[in-house]
Design a protein around this motif. Structure first.
Motif, PDB file in Angstrom:
ATOM      1  N   LEU A  82      33.601  52.686  45.300  1.00  0.00           N
ATOM      2  CA  LEU A  82      34.867  53.048  45.943  1.00  0.00           C
ATOM      3  C   LEU A  82      35.796  53.706  44.935  1.00  0.00           C
ATOM      4  O   LEU A  82      35.524  53.713  43.739  1.00  0.00           O
ATOM      5  CB  LEU A  82      35.535  51.774  46.488  1.00  0.00           C
ATOM      6  CG  LEU A  82      35.886  50.721  45.417  1.00  0.00           C
ATOM      7  CD1 LEU A  82      37.386  50.624  45.221  1.00  0.00           C
ATOM      8  CD2 LEU A  82      35.348  49.364  45.803  1.00  0.00           C
ATOM      9  N   TYR A 122      35.137  39.528  44.579  1.00  0.00           N
ATOM     10  CA  TYR A 122      34.163  40.614  44.404  1.00  0.00           C
ATOM     11  C   TYR A 122      32.790  39.989  44.097  1.00  0.00           C
ATOM     12  O   TYR A 122      32.705  39.030  43.322  1.00  0.00           O
ATOM     13  CB  TYR A 122      34.635  41.510  43.248  1.00  0.00           C
ATOM     14  CG  TYR A 122      33.616  42.529  42.841  1.00  0.00           C
ATOM     15  CD1 TYR A 122      33.398  43.663  43.607  1.00  0.00           C
ATOM     16  CD2 TYR A 122      32.857  42.354  41.692  1.00  0.00           C
ATOM     17  CE1 TYR A 122      32.437  44.594  43.246  1.00  0.00           C
ATOM     18  CE2 TYR A 122      31.893  43.279  41.318  1.00  0.00           C
ATOM     19  CZ  TYR A 122      31.692  44.391  42.101  1.00  0.00           C
ATOM     20  OH  TYR A 122      30.742  45.302  41.737  1.00  0.00           O
ATOM     21  N   VAL A 169      30.957  54.223  34.564  1.00  0.00           N
ATOM     22  CA  VAL A 169      31.265  52.798  34.692  1.00  0.00           C
ATOM     23  C   VAL A 169      32.100  52.404  33.469  1.00  0.00           C
ATOM     24  O   VAL A 169      31.806  52.811  32.338  1.00  0.00           O
ATOM     25  CB  VAL A 169      29.981  51.949  34.855  1.00  0.00           C
ATOM     26  CG1 VAL A 169      29.108  51.979  33.623  1.00  0.00           C
ATOM     27  CG2 VAL A 169      30.310  50.510  35.217  1.00  0.00           C
ATOM     28  N   ALA A 170      33.202  51.674  33.721  1.00  0.00           N
ATOM     29  CA  ALA A 170      34.109  51.259  32.636  1.00  0.00           C
ATOM     30  C   ALA A 170      35.013  50.152  33.168  1.00  0.00           C
ATOM     31  O   ALA A 170      35.135  49.967  34.384  1.00  0.00           O
ATOM     32  CB  ALA A 170      34.961  52.433  32.160  1.00  0.00           C
ATOM     33  N   ASP A 215      42.338  40.530  39.400  1.00  0.00           N
ATOM     34  CA  ASP A 215      41.554  41.766  39.446  1.00  0.00           C
ATOM     35  C   ASP A 215      42.377  42.757  40.271  1.00  0.00           C
ATOM     36  O   ASP A 215      42.545  42.599  41.476  1.00  0.00           O
ATOM     37  CB  ASP A 215      40.201  41.462  40.103  1.00  0.00           C
ATOM     38  CG  ASP A 215      39.291  42.683  40.178  1.00  0.00           C
ATOM     39  OD1 ASP A 215      39.809  43.814  40.223  1.00  0.00           O
ATOM     40  OD2 ASP A 215      38.055  42.495  40.226  1.00  0.00           O
ATOM     41  N   SER A 261      38.096  47.321  37.234  1.00  0.00           N
ATOM     42  CA  SER A 261      36.926  48.156  37.135  1.00  0.00           C
ATOM     43  C   SER A 261      37.457  49.576  37.117  1.00  0.00           C
ATOM     44  O   SER A 261      37.908  50.095  38.145  1.00  0.00           O
ATOM     45  CB  SER A 261      36.004  47.963  38.337  1.00  0.00           C
ATOM     46  OG  SER A 261      35.046  49.011  38.314  1.00  0.00           O
ATOM     47  N   SER A 293      35.732  52.051  36.856  1.00  0.00           N
ATOM     48  CA  SER A 293      34.741  52.862  37.569  1.00  0.00           C
ATOM     49  C   SER A 293      35.303  53.339  38.904  1.00  0.00           C
ATOM     50  O   SER A 293      34.746  54.248  39.514  1.00  0.00           O
ATOM     51  CB  SER A 293      33.480  52.035  37.847  1.00  0.00           C
ATOM     52  OG  SER A 293      33.205  51.132  36.805  1.00  0.00           O
ATOM     53  N   LYS A 294      36.364  52.707  39.381  1.00  0.00           N
ATOM     54  CA  LYS A 294      36.902  52.984  40.707  1.00  0.00           C
ATOM     55  C   LYS A 294      38.108  53.923  40.600  1.00  0.00           C
ATOM     56  O   LYS A 294      37.949  55.029  40.161  1.00  0.00           O
ATOM     57  CB  LYS A 294      37.244  51.657  41.399  1.00  0.00           C
ATOM     58  CG  LYS A 294      36.170  50.565  41.228  1.00  0.00           C
ATOM     59  CD  LYS A 294      34.859  50.908  41.887  1.00  0.00           C
ATOM     60  CE  LYS A 294      33.705  49.985  41.508  1.00  0.00           C
ATOM     61  NZ  LYS A 294      33.938  48.557  41.687  1.00  0.00           N
ATOM     62  N   SER A 335      32.375  47.991  31.246  1.00  0.00           N
ATOM     63  CA  SER A 335      32.325  47.979  32.713  1.00  0.00           C
ATOM     64  C   SER A 335      33.401  47.021  33.209  1.00  0.00           C
ATOM     65  O   SER A 335      33.957  46.245  32.409  1.00  0.00           O
ATOM     66  CB  SER A 335      30.948  47.521  33.214  1.00  0.00           C
ATOM     67  OG  SER A 335      30.737  46.164  32.867  1.00  0.00           O
ATOM     68  N   GLY A 336      33.644  47.056  34.498  1.00  0.00           N
ATOM     69  CA  GLY A 336      34.559  46.073  35.071  1.00  0.00           C
ATOM     70  C   GLY A 336      34.046  44.665  34.818  1.00  0.00           C
ATOM     71  O   GLY A 336      34.807  43.771  34.440  1.00  0.00           O
ATOM     72  N   MET A 337      32.746  44.470  35.007  1.00  0.00           N
ATOM     73  CA  MET A 337      32.178  43.134  34.804  1.00  0.00           C
ATOM     74  C   MET A 337      32.246  42.707  33.339  1.00  0.00           C
ATOM     75  O   MET A 337      32.392  41.515  33.047  1.00  0.00           O
ATOM     76  CB  MET A 337      30.737  43.058  35.329  1.00  0.00           C
ATOM     77  CG  MET A 337      30.612  42.946  36.847  1.00  0.00           C
ATOM     78  SD  MET A 337      31.658  41.679  37.630  1.00  0.00           S
ATOM     79  CE  MET A 337      31.083  40.190  36.832  1.00  0.00           C
ATOM     80  N   ILE A 384      35.798  41.499  33.005  1.00  0.00           N
ATOM     81  CA  ILE A 384      36.009  40.244  33.732  1.00  0.00           C
ATOM     82  C   ILE A 384      35.300  39.081  33.031  1.00  0.00           C
ATOM     83  O   ILE A 384      35.905  38.040  32.742  1.00  0.00           O
ATOM     84  CB  ILE A 384      35.519  40.394  35.197  1.00  0.00           C
ATOM     85  CG1 ILE A 384      36.438  41.357  35.963  1.00  0.00           C
ATOM     86  CG2 ILE A 384      35.433  39.032  35.894  1.00  0.00           C
ATOM     87  CD1 ILE A 384      35.869  41.848  37.289  1.00  0.00           C
ATOM     88  N   THR A 428      41.771  46.047  40.654  1.00  0.00           N
ATOM     89  CA  THR A 428      41.002  47.276  40.891  1.00  0.00           C
ATOM     90  C   THR A 428      41.398  47.981  42.187  1.00  0.00           C
ATOM     91  O   THR A 428      41.599  49.190  42.204  1.00  0.00           O
ATOM     92  CB  THR A 428      39.490  46.928  40.956  1.00  0.00           C
ATOM     93  OG1 THR A 428      39.115  46.290  39.744  1.00  0.00           O
ATOM     94  CG2 THR A 428      38.649  48.156  41.182  1.00  0.00           C
ATOM     95  N   PHE A 429      41.500  47.214  43.288  1.00  0.00           N
ATOM     96  CA  PHE A 429      41.735  47.838  44.594  1.00  0.00           C
ATOM     97  C   PHE A 429      43.128  48.454  44.706  1.00  0.00           C
ATOM     98  O   PHE A 429      43.308  49.428  45.431  1.00  0.00           O
ATOM     99  CB  PHE A 429      41.547  46.812  45.733  1.00  0.00           C
ATOM    100  CG  PHE A 429      40.138  46.740  46.264  1.00  0.00           C
ATOM    101  CD1 PHE A 429      39.051  46.708  45.400  1.00  0.00           C
ATOM    102  CD2 PHE A 429      39.893  46.696  47.633  1.00  0.00           C
ATOM    103  CE1 PHE A 429      37.744  46.645  45.881  1.00  0.00           C
ATOM    104  CE2 PHE A 429      38.589  46.628  48.139  1.00  0.00           C
ATOM    105  CZ  PHE A 429      37.518  46.603  47.261  1.00  0.00           C
TER     106      PHE A 429
END
Ligand SMILES: *Cc1c(COP(=O)(O)O)cnc(C)c1O
Length: 384
Positions: free
Chosen positions: A327, A103, A209-210, A175, A197, A199-200, A77-79, A82, A177-178
């Motif tokens: 997102l 986040y 989720v990844a 991070d 993440s 997942s986004k 997952s992203g977490m 991280i 991700t965005f």
């Protein structure tokens, strides 16, 4: 490095494709263990949790090529990406500086879990380089930021952060991700580690989720060892879905960049909208910086709508955007941060961060932009 000179659209499709058995699509290797070939170290034994099945290796090779980095590692997952990265870079007695509007999951991890492990964190305003030196301690080891903040879409002085990290011998983590690798490649700008993440945007279909870590080979190698121990491994079937999703990232992201800008411009000119936060708008305070750093401004935006309870009412009248967290996928999603991602904060804390009750966050999908704008036009017309 293969494909280094090709454009990102080409790398997304062709990098990290071993074509095993001539397969054009990467097959799923649904085997937990692999025949012993005399591997020397524990971390090289071929077993799913050790993150080295053909699906992991292919994905890692693709991710490396996307951000022109030395190494990459997928995680559960992203977490997982991280937390495992932070726990690798920092040990008991160390100190980290982090951007002040992280986040939610990351914020909770660094404020609630790290202190119990003897790791201290101080927050910095990533807009104000003049203040960073005062927060430095002899035991400061790392600095952690995000390429765009949630939900206000601020863009910090990322080049300043890289210089500051280099001058003070800190590991720099971001991070990304965005922004996604299509819009921003932090390693090319000097960051040590870029975290995602997946997942986004990278997967892009709101169905897995990844996570991923991309960056310096020595660090990624240590993070892999920690991930082997903590066990946050991505399973091969999800590797396959992520691998497939990544191939279309550039076409999705460009469409989302373009649609989000059009929706932002529409909202910006609407009398019932007080303020639009989108780095692609000329009126955004960091627009020039975002232009210099990014190739696109992503599909994320937020806006404040005028009138008591107006945000909730707007959501009821919209027909295309789905009211849901998360997102970066093909479906347009919408949330009210004060009621969802930031509901754990007190009204004063939210006020300090600039998150009002009337703030709406939008993740623009790949629907037709004119259809989205028409939907907003009708929904806004229903408000008093
Ligand atoms: C979603 C998200 C995460 C966490 O990722 P998961 O895949 O849900 O664990 C981290 N950072 C940002 C910016 C995110 O949007």
């Amino acid at each position: 490095m293969p494909y280094r000179n090709d454009h990102i659209e080409t790398r997304l499709v062709h990098a990290g494709e071993p074509r095993i058995g001539g397969a054009v699509g990467m097959p799923i290797f649904q085997s937990s263990t692999f025949v012993d070939q005399g591997e020397g170290s524990y971390h090289d034994i071929r077993y799913i949790r050790l993150n080295n099945t053909p699906n992991h290796l292919a994905l890692n090779a693709k991710l490396v090529a996307l951000e022109n980095a030395e190494a990459a590692l997928v995680a559960a997952s992203g977490m997982a990406a991280i937390s495992t990265s932070i726990l690798t870079v920092l040990s008991s007695g160390d100190h980290m500086l982090a951007q002040n509007c992280l986040y939610g999951g990351t914020h909770d991890f660094v404020t609630k879990d790290l202190p119990k492990l003897g790791i201290d964190v101080d927050f910095i305003d990533a807009e104000s380089p003049g203040d960073w030196n005062q927060k430095l301690r002899p035991n400061t080891k790392a600095v952690y930021v995000e390429s765009m903040t949630n939900p206000l879409l601020e863009v910090a002085d990322l080049e300043g952060i890289v210089d500051f990290a280099r001058q003070n011998n800190l590991v720099s983590l971001i991070d990304n991700t965005f922004a996604s690798p299509v819009n921003f490649r932090p390693v090319e700008r000097g960051f040590d580690l870029s975290l995602h993440s997946c997942s986004k945007y990278l997967n892009g279909h709101n169905d897995i989720v990844a996570g991923a870590v991309i960056g310096r080979a020595d660090l990624v190698d240590s993070i892999k060892h920690k991930l082997d121990h903590l066990g946050g491994t991505l399973d091969p079937h999800t590797c396959f879905l992520l691998h497939r999703g990544i191939k279309t990232l550039a076409v999705r992201m460009r469409h989302q960049n373009d649609s989000a800008l059009r929706v932002a411009r529409f909202l910006d000119g609407h009398p019932k909208v007080d303020r639009v936060n989108y780095p692609g708008l000329e009126s955004h305070p960091a627009h020039q910086r975002a232009r210099a750093l990014f190739e696109g401004f992503s599909g994320m935006l937020s806006f404040e709508i005028r009138g008591e309870g107006a945000a909730k009412r707007l959501l009821k009248h919209l027909t295309i955007p789905i009211v849901a967290p998360s997102l970066g996928g093909v479906e347009t999603l919408i949330t009210i941060p004060a009621l969802t991602s930031h509901s754990g904060l007190s009204p004063q804390e939210r006020h300090q961060l600039g998150i009002t009750d009337n703030l709406v966050r939008l993740s623009v999908g790949i629907e037709n932009a004119e259809d989205l704008i028409t939907d907003f036009k009708h929904a806004l017309a229903e408000l008093p």
